[in-house]
Design a protein around this motif. Structure first.
Motif: not given
Length: 380
Positions: A275-295
């Protein structure tokens, strides 16, 4: 340690970093991993594999030491850049490898398509228009008493409209379309050769660059569709990704990266006699928070990515099975800048807890860095 404690400490460290001070638009695969892992949220050298026209913005030499790939985007002139990269892995290649392991003869299932070469060319046609072209080839073959092989060729065409990243406000549009063709060949025990040359796919990428005050907004959308078909298994894949990112410079020497987006994937599979198969994936929300600091010559990075995913899998004629998962990933990175040379490292998490394992090693391999990149920037 609870998740809420980790989030609280991470946000505290993020705010502390943002108070220190500039970021480069040059980067690496390691920098990408330490700032959330999504190239569409950044304006750096990793963009040229998605938007080939941006190669003209980022002429550089890149060496990924632990991932074993390297290459160069060389400026032939102010309006021409050509690039070649060897052995660069991709998610698309991982999906093909997974498919090959589930169909065909025993020899065919042992194939592991190898990344071989990426080619990039970008040319400035006018002040506000840059054309880009990209090509890629992956290949693997096993030839003993029976031959089995897999090859993939990809072509990408892209444009950059509007101002460059170093010009004016940087307002513009990055766009690309890619076409992918797979050639699969297998030989059965009866020495009958099965070929599949119409395994194909395409993808579309659009990203805007909208300046707003001291920041730049990056709305983006991505669509991909591909199919593989070698007896007895056929697989169709679709993916949609859309969201909004922002690069903010709250102070000299500081870059804050934020993004929220959603992704939807659908995988359909058919196999002879099953038998055939179906797979779905919903990712919501994807939240990204990042920082780069030069010293000085040092770059400190902190990236956090949280995503919630609902997966549904259904076999033909059966009740669907649903699964929900939520994950939080935190990465720390360190960069060392020596003139035009940038050394990037992704910090080993065991090192943060109990120092480097010089003699005994750790469960992640020991040492200070789990990944290292080296980038040389050609003078502009």
């Amino acid at each position: 340690m609870s998740r809420s404690t980790i989030v609280t400490r991470g946000l505290t460290l993020f705010c502390a970093l943002c108070a220190l001070g500039a970021s480069q638009t040059w980067g690496s695969g390691v920098r990408l991993a330490s700032l959330g892992g999504e190239t569409r949220l950044l304006l750096d050298t990793t963009n040229l594999f998605t938007y080939p026209a941006l190669a003209i913005e980022f002429p550089h030499v890149a060496v990924e030491l632990f991932d074993d790939w390297a290459g160069v985007a060389y400026p032939l002139s102010p309006g021409h850049t050509v690039g070649v990269f060897f052995n660069r892995p991709t998610e698309r290649l991982d999906r093909l490898s997974d498919y090959l392991s589930q169909t065909g003869s025993a020899q065919f299932r042992q194939l592991e398509p190898r990344p071989w070469i990426d080619l990039v060319y970008a040319r400035s046609l006018t002040d506000g228009l840059i054309f880009g072209f990209g090509g890629r080839f992956d290949y693997d073959v096993a030839d003993t008493d029976r031959e089995a092989s897999s090859s993939t060729a990809s072509l990408r065409f892209g444009v950059r409209l509007g101002e460059g990243l170093a010009e004016g406000t940087g307002r513009g549009l990055d766009a690309a379309v890619g076409v992918h063709v797979q050639r699969l060949e297998d030989t059965s025990a009866a020495s009958l050769t099965t070929r599949e040359t119409d395994g194909e796919g395409f993808d579309l990428e659009l990203r805007g660059r909208v300046p707003l005050g001291g920041s730049i907004l990056l709305p983006f959308v991505s669509y991909e569709k591909s199919s593989f078909a070698l007896a007895p298994v056929r697989r169709d894949f679709q993916s949609v990704l859309a969201g909004l990112g922002a690069n903010i410079e709250p102070a000299p020497g500081v870059l804050a990266v934020a993004g929220v987006f959603a992704s939807y994937t659908r995988l359909e599979e058919e196999s002879a006699g099953l038998p055939g198969s179906e797979e779905t994936a919903l990712s919501a929300p994807v939240v990204v928070v990042a920082s780069e600091t030069q010293v000085g010559s040092m770059l400190f990075r902190l990236g956090m990515r949280h995503e919630s995913t609902l997966t549904k899998r259904q076999l033909a004629g059966t009740t669907p099975v649903r699964k929900f998962d939520s994950s939080l990933q935190i990465e720390l990175g360190l960069g060392l800048e020596f003139g035009p040379v940038l050394l990037d490292g992704l910090l080993e998490k065991d090192f943060l807890r109990d120092g480097p394992h010089v003699i005994g090693g750790s469960r992640h391999g020991g040492g200070i860095f789990s990944r290292i990149s080296l980038v040389y920037r050609f003078p502009s």
